[in-house]
Design an enzyme around this catalytic site. Structure first.
Site, PDB file in Angstrom:
ATOM      1  N   GLU A  43      -0.997  17.844  48.583  1.00 54.10           N
ATOM      2  CA  GLU A  43       0.260  17.364  47.978  1.00 54.10           C
ATOM      3  C   GLU A  43       0.308  17.949  46.579  1.00 54.10           C
ATOM      4  OE1 GLU A  43       2.545  15.791  49.555  1.00 54.10           O
ATOM      5  OE2 GLU A  43       1.434  15.201  51.343  1.00 54.10           O
ATOM      6  N   GLY A  85      -2.432  17.089  43.495  1.00 54.17           N
ATOM      7  CA  GLY A  85      -2.584  17.685  42.170  1.00 54.17           C
ATOM      8  C   GLY A  85      -1.723  18.923  42.067  1.00 54.17           C
ATOM      9  N   SER A  86      -2.111  19.821  41.185  1.00 53.26           N
ATOM     10  CA  SER A  86      -1.270  20.988  40.928  1.00 53.26           C
ATOM     11  C   SER A  86      -1.420  22.034  42.035  1.00 53.26           C
ATOM     12  CB  SER A  86      -1.651  21.603  39.581  1.00 53.26           C
ATOM     13  OG  SER A  86      -2.983  22.066  39.654  1.00 53.26           O
ATOM     14  N   THR A  87      -0.436  22.896  42.131  1.00 52.93           N
ATOM     15  CA  THR A  87      -0.472  23.968  43.130  1.00 52.93           C
ATOM     16  C   THR A  87      -1.659  24.901  42.862  1.00 52.93           C
ATOM     17  OG1 THR A  87       1.887  23.816  43.507  1.00 52.93           O
ATOM     18  CG2 THR A  87       0.856  25.936  44.018  1.00 52.93           C
ATOM     19  N   GLU A 132       7.146  24.178  36.463  1.00 51.35           N
ATOM     20  CA  GLU A 132       7.093  22.723  36.543  1.00 51.35           C
ATOM     21  C   GLU A 132       6.691  22.162  35.182  1.00 51.35           C
ATOM     22  OE1 GLU A 132       3.776  20.807  38.545  1.00 51.35           O
ATOM     23  OE2 GLU A 132       5.077  19.212  39.243  1.00 51.35           O
ATOM     24  N   THR A 173      -4.606  24.244  41.494  1.00 47.25           N
ATOM     25  CA  THR A 173      -5.854  23.641  41.964  1.00 47.25           C
ATOM     26  C   THR A 173      -5.858  23.545  43.488  1.00 47.25           C
ATOM     27  OG1 THR A 173      -5.887  22.330  39.943  1.00 47.25           O
ATOM     28  CG2 THR A 173      -7.427  21.693  41.639  1.00 47.25           C
ATOM     29  N   GLY A 174      -4.683  23.257  44.066  1.00 48.60           N
ATOM     30  CA  GLY A 174      -4.581  23.155  45.528  1.00 48.60           C
ATOM     31  C   GLY A 174      -5.035  24.436  46.217  1.00 48.60           C
ATOM     32  N   LYS A 186     -12.277  10.664  44.419  1.00 47.62           N
ATOM     33  CA  LYS A 186     -12.598  11.450  43.219  1.00 47.62           C
ATOM     34  C   LYS A 186     -11.370  11.432  42.309  1.00 47.62           C
ATOM     35  CE  LYS A 186     -12.401  14.968  41.101  1.00 47.62           C
ATOM     36  NZ  LYS A 186     -11.879  14.951  39.712  1.00 47.62           N
ATOM     37  N   CYS A 242       5.533  13.759  40.468  1.00 51.01           N
ATOM     38  CA  CYS A 242       5.727  14.984  41.256  1.00 51.01           C
ATOM     39  C   CYS A 242       7.161  15.088  41.743  1.00 51.01           C
ATOM     40  CB  CYS A 242       4.746  15.029  42.416  1.00 51.01           C
ATOM     41  SG  CYS A 242       4.804  13.560  43.450  1.00 51.01           S
TER      42      CYS A 242
HETATM   43  P1  NAD Z   1      -4.875  18.923  38.762  1.00 45.68           P
HETATM   44  O1  NAD Z   1      -4.676  19.888  39.878  1.00 45.68           O
HETATM   45  O2  NAD Z   1      -5.296  19.447  37.447  1.00 45.68           O
HETATM   46  O3  NAD Z   1      -5.974  17.832  39.155  1.00 45.68           O
HETATM   47  C1  NAD Z   1      -5.872  17.031  40.317  1.00 45.68           C
HETATM   48  C2  NAD Z   1      -7.263  16.544  40.710  1.00 45.68           C
HETATM   49  O4  NAD Z   1      -8.076  17.644  41.098  1.00 45.68           O
HETATM   50  C3  NAD Z   1      -8.033  15.845  39.609  1.00 45.68           C
HETATM   51  O5  NAD Z   1      -8.830  14.821  40.185  1.00 45.68           O
HETATM   52  C4  NAD Z   1      -8.925  16.947  39.070  1.00 45.68           C
HETATM   53  O6  NAD Z   1     -10.070  16.452  38.398  1.00 45.68           O
HETATM   54  C5  NAD Z   1      -9.294  17.665  40.349  1.00 45.68           C
HETATM   55  N1  NAD Z   1      -9.668  19.071  40.221  1.00 45.68           N
HETATM   56  C6  NAD Z   1      -9.469  19.912  39.170  1.00 45.68           C
HETATM   57  N2  NAD Z   1      -9.918  21.160  39.486  1.00 45.68           N
HETATM   58  C7  NAD Z   1     -10.401  21.088  40.745  1.00 45.68           C
HETATM   59  C8  NAD Z   1     -10.960  22.042  41.635  1.00 45.68           C
HETATM   60  N3  NAD Z   1     -11.107  23.313  41.275  1.00 45.68           N
HETATM   61  N4  NAD Z   1     -11.330  21.635  42.865  1.00 45.68           N
HETATM   62  C9  NAD Z   1     -11.138  20.348  43.269  1.00 45.68           C
HETATM   63  N5  NAD Z   1     -10.607  19.401  42.470  1.00 45.68           N
HETATM   64  C10 NAD Z   1     -10.233  19.765  41.217  1.00 45.68           C
HETATM   65  O7  NAD Z   1      -3.513  18.106  38.664  1.00 45.68           O
HETATM   66  P2  NAD Z   1      -3.102  17.005  37.569  1.00 45.68           P
HETATM   67  O8  NAD Z   1      -2.805  17.690  36.286  1.00 45.68           O
HETATM   68  O9  NAD Z   1      -4.090  15.889  37.604  1.00 45.68           O
HETATM   69  O10 NAD Z   1      -1.746  16.437  38.200  1.00 45.68           O
HETATM   70  C11 NAD Z   1      -0.493  16.982  37.944  1.00 45.68           C
HETATM   71  C12 NAD Z   1      -0.033  17.835  39.102  1.00 45.68           C
HETATM   72  O11 NAD Z   1      -0.101  17.092  40.307  1.00 45.68           O
HETATM   73  C13 NAD Z   1       1.415  18.272  38.993  1.00 45.68           C
HETATM   74  O12 NAD Z   1       1.534  19.618  39.411  1.00 45.68           O
HETATM   75  C14 NAD Z   1       2.126  17.353  39.974  1.00 45.68           C
HETATM   76  O13 NAD Z   1       3.341  17.852  40.485  1.00 45.68           O
HETATM   77  C15 NAD Z   1       1.109  17.223  41.033  1.00 45.68           C
HETATM   78  N6  NAD Z   1       1.358  16.024  41.832  1.00 45.68           N
HETATM   79  C16 NAD Z   1       1.781  16.161  43.118  1.00 45.68           C
HETATM   80  C17 NAD Z   1       2.078  15.041  43.875  1.00 45.68           C
HETATM   81  C18 NAD Z   1       2.569  15.152  45.292  1.00 45.68           C
HETATM   82  O14 NAD Z   1       2.576  14.149  46.003  1.00 45.68           O
HETATM   83  N7  NAD Z   1       2.957  16.312  45.762  1.00 45.68           N
HETATM   84  C19 NAD Z   1       1.905  13.778  43.313  1.00 45.68           C
HETATM   85  C20 NAD Z   1       1.483  13.672  41.987  1.00 45.68           C
HETATM   86  C21 NAD Z   1       1.195  14.804  41.263  1.00 45.68           C
END
Ligand code: NAD
Length: 440
Positions: A226, A204-206, A344, A208-209, A153, A260
């Site tokens: 992550e 993704g972001s904390t 961040e 959303t995590g 996804k 990240c």
């Molecule tokens: P994001 O959390 O907005 O989105 C990440 C993914 O989750 C996307 O595919 C998005 O469509 C999906 N998503 C959005 N809402 C969701 C939900 N409620 N449930 C499930 N999935 C959902 O993050 P972003 O803006 O795409 O990426 C940037 C962030 O990712 C930064 O905080 C960055 O530090 C982090 N990041 C972390 C790592 C790592 O390895 N730790 C690597 C790259 C990026």
């Protein structure tokens, strides 16, 4: 099927259309992935290794096209996108060399007890927009090698390269083994709450995590998270300024800061602060970065810049250019509680922070909610190591930064995540343990 538009961040024009999947379509894809999984898991592991090489071969044969799509939707230069795509095939080939360990717990006259690692079932790989294909390096190979089927996804901002990869893989893999699903904002929560998905590997972001983990709780799906980072680099007074300044610049501004593990807070000892700051300003003036990847992230960066301006912090250089392009921004020694220090930024804006006492630098570096990466820079590796051991981060580098390897697990402490990716430890995150005990 309805579609949504993907925007090219370099031009703000439409780059392409992606399917906007409905809930019913997702259900059908999950059912197909479940149907394919037992057959995939039943293959000898060496067969699955061959498939990983076959995927890498098809990626290698289509690097130029995939890289062009990454550039189109994400904005990075095509040379960098090419490295990203080549990195995915390299990671697949290296992952194919890993073995799942088998542990003999007991083997005597009474019984033989063995613990082995078995697949979880259907894995969802949810990826962010900064490395649309690169982020799959840590998920696709290990999940498949362990015997799972995978639903990818990608981010709503960058679905095109993953969709094309999915098309290419149709000719390589049995049906249902890898499926790419794209859609709007509802799709992520549908995936993370889907009862037919056994494991969510999320980057993704904390924020959303946390939602992914809450959603996964309903069916006790396993998660690897992550998440965000606010990585500190600590520069000790004995460094060779000429040697480190360029490295520190790119530690922060590679991929326009949208990594990240990029350096997001730069702690410089007072003895070298002025000289390194001057070199960084000089480099910033000469460097043209790619665009910030989407309007949402651009707004975050500009909002942080506005906050610096409103608070009278020292903006040493940089600012918005045309469209989503930003000239590298350096903020001179803002207070520790400034938003640009505590939040961040994930973009081309970096605070330079002064310290006199390394104890103080360590304490400040650790005083954030994140714990992803960190780095220490010194001419004395032992002195750097002593500092590195005290930093609260999943990975700490000495005299380099952001180096990753398929053999080395990485992941975040604190609010930067749960679990690891890469290496054997990363492979095991796609497995459950099964113990078989035979009474003698
Ligand atoms: P994001 O959390 O907005 O989105 C990440 C993914 O989750 C996307 O595919 C998005 O469509 C999906 N998503 C959005 N809402 C969701 C939900 N409620 N449930 C499930 N999935 C959902 O993050 P972003 O803006 O795409 O990426 C940037 C962030 O990712 C930064 O905080 C960055 O530090 C982090 N990041 C972390 C790592 C790592 O390895 N730790 C690597 C790259 C990026």
């Amino acid at each position: 099927m309805s579609t949504f538009s993907v925007i090219n961040p370099a031009t703000s024009e439409i780059a392409g259309e992606a399917p906007d999947c409905t809930r019913a379509e997702l259900d059908a894809m999950v059912a197909a992935a479940r149907g394919a999984q037992p057959g995939w898991a039943a293959l000898p592991v060496d067969e699955r290794r061959k498939y990983l090489h076959a995927i890498a071969d098809v990626i290698d044969a289509n690097v130029a096209e995939l890289a062009r799509l990454v550039t189109l939707e994400q904005g990075k230069p095509e040379s960098v996108a090419t490295e990203e795509v080549a990195g995915l095939s390299y990671w697949l080939r290296e992952t194919a060399k890993l073995d799942l360990p088998v542990t003999v717990n007991q083997d005597d006259d009474e019984r033989r007890s063995v613990t082995e690692h078995v697949p979880m079932g259907v894995v969802a790989a949810i990826t962010p927009w900064n490395y649309p294909l690169g982020q799959l390096s840590f998920k696709l190979g290990p999940a498949l090698l362990a015997g799972n089927t995978v639903i990818v996804k990608p981010s709503t901002f960058t679905p095109l390269s993953s969709l094309r990869l999915g098309e290419l893989l149709r000719d390589v893999l049995p049906a249902g083994v890898v499926t790419v699903v794209t859609g709007g904002d509802d799709l992520g929560p549908w995936v993370s709450r889907h009862p037919g998905i056994d494991k969510i590997s999320f980057t993704g972001s904390t924020r959303t995590g946390r939602d992914v983990m809450a959603g996964a709780g309903a069916s006790l799906s396993r998660v690897t998270l992550e998440l965000g980072g606010n990585d500190a680099a600590i520069v000790l007074p004995d460094v060779d300024v000429d040697e480190v300044a360029g490295k520190l610049f790119w530690a922060a501004f590679s991929n326009a800061g949208q990594i990240c593990l990029a350096t997001k807070r730069l702690y410089l000892h007072t003895d070298v602060y002025d000289r390194i700051a001057a070199r960084l300003v000089e480099l910033a003036g000469k460097t043209k970065l790619g665009p910030v990847s989407n309007h949402r992230q651009y707004d975050t960066v500009i909002d942080l810049l506005r906050d610096c301006r409103d608070n009278g912090y020292d903006i040493l250089t940089g600012g918005p250019a045309e469209g989503l392009f930003v000239r590298p921004i350096l903020i001179g020694n803002p207070p520790e509680d400034a938003r640009i220090v505590q939040e961040e930024q994930f973009g081309p804006i970096l605070p330079l922070l002064k310290f006199d006492d390394v104890e103080d630098a360590i304490q400040r570096a650790n005083a954030v909610e994140y714990g992803l990466g960190a780095s220490v820079w010194s001419a004395d590796p032992d002195a750097a190591l002593a500092v590195a051991r005290r930093l609260e981060a999943g990975t700490v580098w000495v005299n380099e930064v952001m180096h990753l390897s398929p053999l080395v697990p990485f992941g975040g402490l604190k609010q930067s995540g749960i679990g690891v990716e890469s290496g054997v430890a990363g492979l095991l995150e796609f497995t459950e343990r099964r113990t078989i005990t035979v009474k003698r």
